[in-house]
Design a protein around this motif. Structure first.
Motif, mmCIF file in Angstrom:
data_model
loop_
_atom_site.group_PDB
_atom_site.id
_atom_site.type_symbol
_atom_site.label_atom_id
_atom_site.label_comp_id
_atom_site.label_asym_id
_atom_site.label_seq_id
_atom_site.Cartn_x
_atom_site.Cartn_y
_atom_site.Cartn_z
ATOM 1 N N ILE A 204 0.619 -1.457 0.483
ATOM 2 C CA ILE A 204 -0.542 0.026 -0.115
ATOM 3 C C ILE A 204 0.988 1.278 0.342
ATOM 4 C CG2 ILE A 204 -1.859 1.318 1.032
ATOM 5 C CD1 ILE A 204 -2.732 -1.454 -0.124
ATOM 6 N N THR A 205 1.826 1.304 0.595
ATOM 7 C CA THR A 205 2.806 1.946 1.109
ATOM 8 C C THR A 205 3.012 2.499 -0.663
ATOM 9 O OG1 THR A 205 3.153 2.295 3.188
ATOM 10 C CG2 THR A 205 5.303 3.643 1.402
ATOM 11 N N LEU A 206 3.969 1.661 -1.356
ATOM 12 C CA LEU A 206 4.675 1.973 -1.992
ATOM 13 C C LEU A 206 3.050 1.847 -3.343
ATOM 14 C CD1 LEU A 206 6.944 -1.123 -3.312
ATOM 15 C CD2 LEU A 206 7.384 1.109 -2.663
ATOM 16 N N ALA A 207 2.045 1.597 -3.525
ATOM 17 C CA ALA A 207 1.214 2.186 -4.414
ATOM 18 C C ALA A 207 0.677 3.463 -4.057
ATOM 19 C CB ALA A 207 0.029 1.310 -4.127
ATOM 20 N N LEU A 208 0.823 4.513 -2.903
ATOM 21 C CA LEU A 208 1.047 5.544 -2.795
ATOM 22 C C LEU A 208 1.852 6.219 -2.538
ATOM 23 C CD1 LEU A 208 -1.680 7.409 -1.672
ATOM 24 C CD2 LEU A 208 -0.716 6.820 1.247
ATOM 25 N N THR A 209 3.389 5.527 -2.937
ATOM 26 C CA THR A 209 4.218 6.421 -3.093
ATOM 27 C C THR A 209 4.805 6.980 -4.753
ATOM 28 O OG1 THR A 209 5.752 5.350 -2.112
ATOM 29 C CG2 THR A 209 4.472 7.208 -0.363
ATOM 30 N N THR A 210 4.554 5.673 -5.002
ATOM 31 C CA THR A 210 5.284 5.509 -6.430
ATOM 32 C C THR A 210 4.473 5.177 -7.185
ATOM 33 O OG1 THR A 210 4.309 2.646 -6.513
ATOM 34 C CG2 THR A 210 7.157 4.061 -5.120
ATOM 35 N N GLY A 211 2.590 5.340 -7.108
ATOM 36 C CA GLY A 211 1.331 5.092 -8.282
ATOM 37 C C GLY A 211 2.151 4.076 -9.003
ATOM 38 N N LEU A 212 2.590 2.873 -8.585
ATOM 39 C CA LEU A 212 2.805 1.571 -9.671
ATOM 40 C C LEU A 212 1.045 1.516 -9.584
ATOM 41 C CD1 LEU A 212 5.466 2.154 -9.660
ATOM 42 C CD2 LEU A 212 5.689 -0.159 -8.896
ATOM 43 N N ARG A 213 0.904 0.526 -10.958
ATOM 44 C CA ARG A 213 -0.506 0.221 -10.883
ATOM 45 C C ARG A 213 -0.544 -1.594 -9.706
ATOM 46 N NH1 ARG A 213 1.203 1.332 -16.586
ATOM 47 N NH2 ARG A 213 -0.236 3.347 -17.223
ATOM 48 N N ARG A 214 -1.534 -1.850 -9.894
ATOM 49 C CA ARG A 214 -1.483 -3.290 -9.339
ATOM 50 C C ARG A 214 -0.813 -4.547 -9.704
ATOM 51 N NH1 ARG A 214 -7.366 -5.926 -8.797
ATOM 52 N NH2 ARG A 214 -7.871 -5.811 -10.790
ATOM 53 N N GLY A 215 -0.646 -4.548 -11.191
ATOM 54 C CA GLY A 215 -0.272 -5.721 -12.122
ATOM 55 C C GLY A 215 0.942 -5.183 -11.970
ATOM 56 N N GLU A 216 1.620 -4.232 -12.004
ATOM 57 C CA GLU A 216 2.870 -3.729 -11.991
ATOM 58 C C GLU A 216 3.777 -4.393 -10.046
ATOM 59 O OE1 GLU A 216 2.680 0.045 -15.200
ATOM 60 O OE2 GLU A 216 2.459 0.226 -12.801
ATOM 61 N N LEU A 217 2.837 -3.892 -9.466
ATOM 62 C CA LEU A 217 3.232 -4.095 -8.335
ATOM 63 C C LEU A 217 3.510 -5.608 -7.665
ATOM 64 C CD1 LEU A 217 0.987 -1.141 -6.095
ATOM 65 C CD2 LEU A 217 3.387 -2.003 -6.108
ATOM 66 N N LEU A 218 2.148 -6.297 -8.460
ATOM 67 C CA LEU A 218 2.158 -8.178 -8.439
ATOM 68 C C LEU A 218 2.999 -8.686 -9.200
ATOM 69 C CD1 LEU A 218 -1.833 -9.163 -8.564
ATOM 70 C CD2 LEU A 218 -0.208 -8.585 -6.107
ATOM 71 N N GLY A 219 3.996 -7.713 -10.084
ATOM 72 C CA GLY A 219 4.293 -8.533 -10.794
ATOM 73 C C GLY A 219 6.261 -8.225 -10.737
ATOM 74 N N LEU A 220 6.454 -7.191 -9.019
ATOM 75 C CA LEU A 220 7.599 -6.445 -9.098
ATOM 76 C C LEU A 220 7.891 -8.396 -8.632
ATOM 77 C CD1 LEU A 220 9.515 -4.085 -9.236
ATOM 78 C CD2 LEU A 220 8.283 -3.878 -6.790
ATOM 79 N N GLU A 221 9.907 -8.099 -9.015
ATOM 80 C CA GLU A 221 10.955 -9.085 -8.132
ATOM 81 C C GLU A 221 11.912 -8.338 -7.328
ATOM 82 O OE1 GLU A 221 11.664 -12.338 -10.757
ATOM 83 O OE2 GLU A 221 10.557 -11.817 -12.126
ATOM 84 N N TRP A 222 12.010 -8.900 -6.332
ATOM 85 C CA TRP A 222 13.006 -8.612 -5.482
ATOM 86 C C TRP A 222 15.092 -7.719 -6.654
ATOM 87 C CZ3 TRP A 222 12.367 -5.973 -1.703
ATOM 88 C CH2 TRP A 222 11.357 -6.754 -1.070
ATOM 89 N N LYS A 223 14.316 -8.469 -8.047
ATOM 90 C CA LYS A 223 15.729 -8.131 -8.734
ATOM 91 C C LYS A 223 15.697 -7.228 -9.495
ATOM 92 C CE LYS A 223 14.149 -10.519 -12.775
ATOM 93 N NZ LYS A 223 14.082 -12.202 -13.141
ATOM 94 N N HIS A 224 14.051 -6.601 -9.087
ATOM 95 C CA HIS A 224 14.071 -5.384 -9.873
ATOM 96 C C HIS A 224 13.991 -3.571 -8.763
ATOM 97 C CE1 HIS A 224 11.282 -7.707 -12.270
ATOM 98 N NE2 HIS A 224 11.923 -7.622 -12.959
ATOM 99 N N ILE A 225 14.480 -4.410 -7.615
ATOM 100 C CA ILE A 225 14.059 -2.985 -6.610
ATOM 101 C C ILE A 225 16.266 -2.930 -6.435
ATOM 102 C CG2 ILE A 225 13.601 -2.751 -4.277
ATOM 103 C CD1 ILE A 225 10.985 -4.292 -4.631
ATOM 104 N N ASP A 226 16.284 -1.600 -6.196
ATOM 105 C CA ASP A 226 17.776 -1.532 -6.133
ATOM 106 C C ASP A 226 18.136 -0.898 -4.676
ATOM 107 O OD1 ASP A 226 20.758 -0.254 -5.573
ATOM 108 O OD2 ASP A 226 20.891 -0.181 -7.950
ATOM 109 N N LEU A 227 18.119 -1.617 -3.516
ATOM 110 C CA LEU A 227 17.456 -0.876 -2.466
ATOM 111 C C LEU A 227 19.136 0.119 -1.602
ATOM 112 C CD1 LEU A 227 17.230 -3.636 0.073
ATOM 113 C CD2 LEU A 227 15.402 -1.999 -0.609
ATOM 114 N N GLU A 228 20.157 -0.142 -2.868
ATOM 115 C CA GLU A 228 21.238 0.955 -2.892
ATOM 116 C C GLU A 228 20.491 2.505 -2.687
ATOM 117 O OE1 GLU A 228 24.438 0.271 -0.686
ATOM 118 O OE2 GLU A 228 23.200 -1.603 -0.671
ATOM 119 N N THR A 229 20.200 2.098 -4.423
ATOM 120 C CA THR A 229 20.070 3.929 -4.828
ATOM 121 C C THR A 229 17.942 3.864 -4.487
ATOM 122 O OG1 THR A 229 19.080 2.935 -6.589
ATOM 123 C CG2 THR A 229 21.386 3.715 -6.846
#
Length: 364
Positions: A204-229
């Motif tokens: 919910i926090t990412l939906a509200l702060t990034t504006g990603l669509r539901r399908g984009e959130l559900l398709g998100l994998e950890w390899k797509h997130i760079d916690l350093e940047t």
């Protein structure tokens, strides 16, 4: 007896005799095929003979809407439409179009029938989901689109000369007033999320702060997130089709493939979720159902979430915490509204949301 007769350049008339009528006159079934050589035409003739012999062939001039829909599904829709679009089309065909037009021959369906049908959909009681009120103008426009697609194929394939949809204006879609949370409601939302499981809290926090669509959130994998940047690469979307199952594909449009920055305040929670997810993956062992994928939002064993389960959870969460109801998708609109109120340029917001055109952002 059957034969192939040349009609023109790569055009052939297939003729199959099917016995005699009550007066002793020979019954002939004919079919024209185009865009092929004689050998291909002979193969089509063999198929045509089989259709006639087993009684499957229906002369175009006698074909009902229901029978043509079967042809449309087999020869067009299953190949040309995306699985999700096909699923949605079939729902409208089975629930509305077949009951209304299924028994009629295609050539019997006139523009007035279509106009009357669309008009009736606008009346109270037109919904099929048990809810009160009228069918939305957007859904009526969608049903019009399905009808037009079916009749256009009937014209293309020379089953009817003209479409009854010709001259019928596309129903006007009335844009519903946008529902978004204001600043106070956003604060209440975040307070309520503190009591929820970390996966839902992060989603919910990412939906509200990034504006990603539901399908984009559900398709998100950890390899797509760079916690350093602190960035997310939006590269795919997840959907579910009953006949096929889960589908992973590119996002909605070319512009939807994008890189989105996360607010620094969110990164700590995302890191905590990643640690928890890694532990659950290790503990699941042979029960792991994620395959090669490691989704950010999933069941404990890596199985993707059903899109409908997100909607269900959101509705219950809203009710449980006495928040004003808005759709899950409206969190995306809330995200854009917050940025607009902070003076962020519309072009930046448009790119962040993955809109193809800045006018789309401004119109919404």
């Amino acid at each position: 007896m059957a034969s192939v007769q040349k009609r023109g350049e790569n055009s052939w008339l297939l003729v199959v005799e099917a016995g005699c009528d009550a007066n002793g006159k020979r019954i002939k079934k004919t079919k024209t095929v185009k865009g092929m050589g004689k050998r291909e035409a002979e193969k089509e003739l063999a198929k045509f003979v089989t259709e006639v012999e087993v009684g499957q062939y229906i002369a175009p001039e006698k074909m009902t809407f229901s029978a043509f829909v079967d042809e449309w599904l087999e020869k067009y829709a299953r190949n040309e439409l995306s699985p999700k679009t096909l699923e949605n089309y079939i729902i409208q065909i089975n629930n509305r179009l077949i009951p209304e037009f299924g028994h009629l021959r295609l050539d019997q369906i006139k523009p007035l029938h279509i106009v009357t049908f669309l008009k009736n959909l606008q009346q109270v009681g037109g919904r099929k989901d048990g809810k009160e009120g009228k069918l939305s103008s957007g859904m009526i426009e969608y049903i019009h689109r399905v009808l037009k697609n079916v009749f256009n194929r009937a014209v293309d394939w020379k089953v009817i000369k003209t479409s009854p949809m010709e001259g019928i204006k596309k129903p006007k879609v009335e844009q519903a007033e946008m529902s978004v949370f204001d600043d106070e409601e956003v604060q209440r939302l975040f307070l309520a999320l503190e009591k929820e499981k970390i996966m839902w809290r992060v989603m919910i926090t990412l939906a509200l702060t990034t504006g990603l669509r539901r399908g984009e959130l559900l398709g998100l994998e950890w390899k797509h997130i760079d916690l350093e940047t602190g960035t997310i690469d939006v590269k795919q979307s997840l959907s579910f089709v009953k006949e096929i199952g889960y589908q992973i594909k590119e996002p909605k449009t070319k512009n939807s493939v994008r890189k989105v920055a996360m607010p620094p305040s969110v990164i700590h929670e995302v890191k905590a979720l990643k640690i928890q997810s890694a532990k659950e993956r290790m503990q699941s062992g042979e029960l792991w159902q994620g395959g090669e994928h490691f989704f950010v939002f999933s069941s404990w064993n890596g199985k993707p979430l059903y899109p409908s389960s997100v909607k269900t959870w959101w509705s219950r969460f809203i009710k449980r915490n006495s928040l004003r109801y808005i759709r899950f998708h409206d969190l995306r609109h809330t995200s854009a509204t917050v940025l607009i109120n902070k003076g962020v340029h519309a072009k930046i917001i448009s790119e962040r949301l993955g809109h193809a055109n800045i006018l789309t952002t401004m119109n919404i």
